[in-house]
Scaffold this active site. Structure first.
Site, mmCIF file in Angstrom:
data_model
loop_
_atom_site.group_PDB
_atom_site.id
_atom_site.type_symbol
_atom_site.label_atom_id
_atom_site.label_comp_id
_atom_site.label_asym_id
_atom_site.label_seq_id
_atom_site.Cartn_x
_atom_site.Cartn_y
_atom_site.Cartn_z
ATOM 1 N N GLU A 1 0.790 -1.229 0.000
ATOM 2 C CA GLU A 1 0.000 0.000 0.000
ATOM 3 C C GLU A 1 0.817 1.270 0.000
ATOM 4 O O GLU A 1 0.384 2.300 -0.524
ATOM 5 C CB GLU A 1 -0.956 0.007 1.203
ATOM 6 C CG GLU A 1 -2.037 -1.052 1.105
ATOM 7 C CD GLU A 1 -3.041 -0.956 2.236
ATOM 8 O OE1 GLU A 1 -3.354 0.166 2.652
ATOM 9 O OE2 GLU A 1 -3.506 -1.998 2.709
ATOM 10 N N ASP B 1 -2.551 -4.684 3.301
ATOM 11 C CA ASP B 1 -2.680 -4.890 4.745
ATOM 12 C C ASP B 1 -3.620 -6.054 5.068
ATOM 13 O O ASP B 1 -4.523 -6.364 4.289
ATOM 14 C CB ASP B 1 -3.194 -3.616 5.412
ATOM 15 C CG ASP B 1 -2.128 -2.519 5.429
ATOM 16 O OD1 ASP B 1 -0.949 -2.843 5.231
ATOM 17 O OD2 ASP B 1 -2.486 -1.348 5.616
ATOM 18 N N TYR C 1 1.404 -4.696 12.945
ATOM 19 C CA TYR C 1 0.317 -3.937 12.326
ATOM 20 C C TYR C 1 -0.518 -3.242 13.384
ATOM 21 O O TYR C 1 -0.881 -3.840 14.397
ATOM 22 C CB TYR C 1 -0.557 -4.864 11.490
ATOM 23 C CG TYR C 1 -1.534 -4.147 10.609
ATOM 24 C CD1 TYR C 1 -1.089 -3.231 9.662
ATOM 25 C CD2 TYR C 1 -2.903 -4.376 10.716
ATOM 26 C CE1 TYR C 1 -1.986 -2.558 8.843
ATOM 27 C CE2 TYR C 1 -3.801 -3.717 9.896
ATOM 28 C CZ TYR C 1 -3.337 -2.803 8.965
ATOM 29 O OH TYR C 1 -4.222 -2.134 8.160
#
Length: 978
Positions: free
Chosen positions: A83, A156, A380
């Site tokens: 991303e 993600d 994350y």
């Protein structure tokens, strides 16, 4: 193909077999060539890839082995999509020379921002579009796809990341770029480290279709709710800006507004405590509180007056002897909570570091991507799970033993499980990717004092503390009585015996959630010991102290996130955007860290709770969240769920489409009446001034308001709660304005009484010089605005305290009236005369003093700013100190640096601020990277983020209520059409 055979096929890139371990010492290219000769790679056919776009589906992308057409031997070129470009640069080094990593820059497309992009009548069909930047990112991907053998979709691991991969595949399918020999794989990892990335490449999976369905459901629902309801707000509430409503945003606004109503309705009550300084036979002194008098236990409000409190204090002082009746000692054990989830990280960062939700998530994103260190520093950061991988737990336990000692590590590991339904336990909690990477080391790498370094220290301490021993505290309580038994006192003490997990917090700057280390221990006491009240000093003995109850605290960024999470409203990725939108729409303003609703926000919230109570109800919103989560777990189909919600919602919107603006104002006036005016029953009289209303639409009449002043002037018709305190005959009511609304008198313009949308108790704004002006209630905290403080000795002008839309402010002088236009001799329209200059004003909202306590001396001192502090030793330019909307600051060479409350506390008085202090503040501000986003970003910095004004480029512009695309150069056909 069985799962085992698929796993074996995929493991050809990095296998875990014996041959694979030999290949680990080879380069990426040689390893790929070696293993492609041994086993066929997983592949996806074009037909199967095409079926991924069918949302209602019975087929997904499948990575099946194809023995009939094995890939050719030799190196296979790989393209991975992530991303962000920062992530791409780091990961490309992990994959080797045969791989290329590109960024999608977030979503590659989104819903068209106009009506009809989601069509419920067509089974919720959606229309997508891409911005110029998204099209540029897609072009880079399609160009790089030529000659590539493997496409890895590594966005993600959350719902948004899954949707990005799905969108990208859909767009590639439309462009017919999914070749039959192209292997398409979906890989996910929760940390950007070489081990995690390579392990993810070895274990690909299919696109998670239920997760994509959940994304589609939320996206369609949020669009239909926001777009449909926002349009109604624009038409029914007058405003200078476009109003908006959101499914979760509106509920958060309701929370803030209701808390503000509680604060404003709160009436402070006094209470008293009696505290004695008690001395032992050995001369040791400690404090004890009076808890019982004449057999009556003292509660919080038992002492009813200052006289009674002073009488009790006198009786304690006159006691000749006291004795210890009982001693109780206990041990308290305190354990750490689990590592951070997204919401708890935002709460603690706000509480400990003063970060807002957006600032926290921006810093966490940079830490996740590595912050320039070449490897991700944390896992994350968008997660609601508390799970931690076993290898990470073992690493943290080992590190704790090495750094703090073996006694700080419990015998067995600690595991956490979240009780919240639908918590994504597969997602790890937020933790350091390497526990041995200490906060001091990271600070040296990315900059001491930076947001990233400070946040990393908090994350590291919380994760380490979760695997450390409990903190042990000894607590002791002494019960004391007078000789006659009529007076009883109690003394409490505590002492930290073993810091346990608190050592992790103390090893970094800021103690995190660690309690104060100041022990309050008692001297050695035993039952029967004689004591006495200290009488050696006039400052000691027994003192009666008055306190006042405090209203409930206003929400902060951290506490509003906690409130939403506790109610099951919103999800980890939504909290920061919600708060950002509330600020951007001017629904909520910040007073320090507190969130305060603006008048516009109050009216929007009142409108929604009055007409759409079901849809901003906490229980309804939480239940809808659970149903949306059930879509991802395949318990609910998303289209029937949306239909169930849309049909009654559309009916409600339709029923209100004919509602007149005046009727809306009347309804809100009634709804807010109880809170603003304290009326028990609505008086039923609505008087909205015609000149304060927007133009009436066709078919509307103003007959209800034509005789407003005559009706309101009747003493029999205006209730006491609504009676204007200035003219004494008019009726107070809600008046709309472009900035929201205010309280005004129905006798306008004869009576110009106005007041902000706040209860009249505590502050009154008056423009009358009537000496008989009376306040509506007897309140010791009442402040009359404008309030004349005195005359400035230098200018001779009057200094007054006034109340504006943003709070109290000081004004030097009086605003002169604008001259009347002078008719011209030729009969033409006279020119509008120039408006006189505005008197100098200084806001007092952030100067650390209550408006009602300001004196003339304070006001004169504030008008002395800006003050010159001296010359900057480097630039040789003058450094000044001034007052701004956010408090005091220093300025030099176009750079402004706030003087924080911490600095003010350290220096005592602002007059003690030295030139060295100012230089240091300016240096720290200069070292901070400039803001590129938000209201206070530099214009030059914003311009650098994208190309502007390029010939032939498309640009996005704001129209009346919508966005539209404008092309660059005109075509020949456009020229002919003019």
């Amino acid at each position: 193909t069985s799962m085992s055979s698929r796993t074996a096929a995929v493991s050809t890139i990095h296998a875990s077999s014996t041959g694979g371990r030999r290949a680990q010492n080879m380069s990426w290219r040689r390893a790929s060539a070696h293993w492609t000769r041994s086993a066929p790679l997983a592949s996806v056919t074009l037909a199967r890839a095409a079926r991924i776009g069918q949302l209602g589906r019975d087929a997904t992308v499948t990575f099946a082995s194809s023995a009939s057409s094995p890939p050719a031997s030799g190196a296979r070129k790989t393209l991975m999509i992530v991303e962000s470009p920062a992530k791409a640069k780091t990961i490309e080094r992990y994959l080797g020379a045969g791989a290329k990593v590109l960024a999608s820059y977030g979503h590659v497309r989104d819903l068209v921002n106009k009506r009809g992009s989601v069509r419920p009548e067509e089974s919720f069909a959606m229309t997508w579009t891409s911005t110029s930047r998204q099209r540029a990112a897609l072009k880079d991907i399609t160009d790089a796809l030529k000659g590539v053998d493997v496409l890895l979709l590594a966005t993600d691991p959350d719902r948004e990341g899954e949707a990005i991969s799905w969108h990208l595949l859909e767009m590639l399918k439309e462009k017919r770029l999914l070749r039959a020999d192209l292997d398409v794989k979906r890989v996910t990892f929760s940390e950007i480290t070489k081990t995690a990335v390579l392990e993810a490449v070895k274990t690909p999976r299919d696109i998670n279709v239920p997760m994509v369905d959940a994304y589609m459901a939320r996206r369609a629902l949020d669009y239909l709710f926001g777009f449909t309801l926002s349009g109604l707000l624009w038409r029914k509430l007058p405003s200078s800006v476009s109003l908006s409503a959101g499914r979760v945003q509106s509920v958060a606004l309701r929370l803030v507004c209701e808390r503000e109503e509680e604060v404003e309705a709160f009436i402070s009550e006094p209470y008293w405590t009696v505290q004695a300084d008690v001395v032992t036979k050995e001369g040791a002194t400690f404090e004890a509180a009076l808890v019982n008098v004449d057999g009556v236990k003292l509660g919080k409000f038992t002492i009813a007056s200052a006289a009674q409190a002073e009488e009790y204090a006198r009786r304690v002082r006159e006691c000749e002897t006291l004795r210890v009746v009982d001693m109780k000692q206990s041990e308290a054990k305190r354990t750490s909570g689990p590592p951070f989830t997204t919401s708890t990280l935002q709460q603690e960062a706000n509480k400990q570091l003063g970060f807002g939700a957006s600032r926290t998530m921006s810093a966490a994103q940079r830490l996740y991507e590595g912050a320039g260190t070449g490897e991700g520093l944390i896992t994350y950061m968008r997660t609601d799970g508390t799970y931690v991988a076993p290898y990470a737990i073992e690493e943290m336990r080992t590190t704790a033993g090495e750094v703090f000692g073996a006694e700080y590590v419990p015998e067995s590991p600690r595991y956490f499980k979240k009780s919240q339904k639908n918590a994504q336990e597969a997602h790890e909690a937020i933790r350091p990717t390497n526990a041995r990477r200490l906060p001091a080391q990271v600070a040296r790498q990315i900059g001491p004092g930076s947001d990233e370094a400070r946040l990393y220290g908090l994350i590291w301490a919380r994760a380490m503390a979760s695997q450390m021993s409990p903190a042990l505290t000894d607590r002791i309580a002494a019960e004391i009585e007078s000789a006659d038994g009529n007076l009883a006192l109690k003394a409490n003490g505590h002492r930290l015996m073993f810091p346990g997990y608190l050592a992790a917090y103390r090893s970094v700057k800021g103690d995190g959630d660690a309690p104060s280390s100041d022990d309050a221990w008692l001297p050695v006491l035993a039952a029967g010991d004689a004591l006495r009240v200290e009488r050696d000093s006039k400052d000691k003995g027994c003192v009666a102290t008055e306190h006042k109850t405090m209203p409930p605290p206003r929400y902060t960024d951290g506490s509003i996130v906690k409130a939403l999470e506790e109610r099951g409203i919103g999800r980890p990725s939504t909290y920061a955007p919600i708060l950002k939108v509330l600020a951007q729409r001017d629904y909520v303003a910040k007073q320090g860290a507190a969130l305060i609703p603006t008048t516009r926000g109050r009216l929007v919230s009142a409108f929604l709770t009055n007409y759409f109570l079901t849809y901003v109800d906490y229980g309804f919103t939480a239940d809808l969240e659970r149903k949306l989560d059930d879509v991802s777990s395949e318990q609910v189909e998303w289209k029937p769920l949306l239909s169930e919600w849309w049909v009654p919602f559309e009916g409600k919107i339709s029923s209100l489409s004919t509602l007149r603006v005046s009727e809306v104002i009347d309804a809100l006036d009634e709804k807010l009446g109880s809170h603003l005016f304290g009326e028990t029953t609505y008086d039923g009289h609505v008087h909205v001034n015609k000149d304060q209303m927007p133009a009436l639409t066709d078919g509307e009449t103003s007959s209800d308001n034509d005789d407003a002043s005559s009706v309101s002037s009747s003493d029999e018709l205006v209730s006491d709660a609504r009676r204007c305190p200035s003219c004494k005959v008019g009726r107070l009511g809600l008046k709309p304005s472009k900035s929201g609304g205010f309280i005004g008198c129905s006798n306008y313009p004869t009576c110009g009484f106005t007041h902000p949308l706040q209860p009249l108790r505590g502050a009154i704004v008056s423009d009358t010089d009537d000496p008989d002006f009376n306040t509506p209630m007897d309140d010791p905290d009442m402040v009359m605005y404008p309030k004349t403080l005195g005359v400035d000795p230098v200018s001779g002008k009057e200094i007054s305290l006034r109340l504006g839309p943003y709070g109290a402010y000081l004004q030097l002088g009086v605003q002169e009236a604008t001259p009347e236009p002078v008719p011209t001799e030729d009969g033409k329209k006279p020119k509008k005369p120039k408006k006189p200059p505005t008197p100098r004003r200084v806001g007092v909202a952030n100067v650390g003093k209550d408006a009602k306590d300001l004196t003339l001396e304070d006001a004169i001192g504030m008008f002395e700013y800006p003050k010159e502090l001296g010359v900057h030793p480097v630039s040789q330019n003058v450094i000044t100190m001034n007052i701004g909307p956010f408090g005091y600051y220093v300025a030099c060479d176009g750079l402004n640096a706030s003087i924080s409350k911490t600095v003010q506390k350290r220096i005592g008085e602002l007059s003690n601020l030295t030139i060295d202090d100012a230089v240091e503040l300016l240096r720290k501000k200069a070292e901070r990277p400039p803001r590129t986003r938000g209201r206070y970003a530099k214009k030059a910095t914003k311009a650098k983020k994208g190309t502007k004004g390029e010939k032939g480029a498309e640009s996005k512009r704001a129209g009346r209520g919508n966005w539209f695309i404008v092309g660059g150069e005109k075509s020949e056909e456009d020229e002919r059409k003019g």
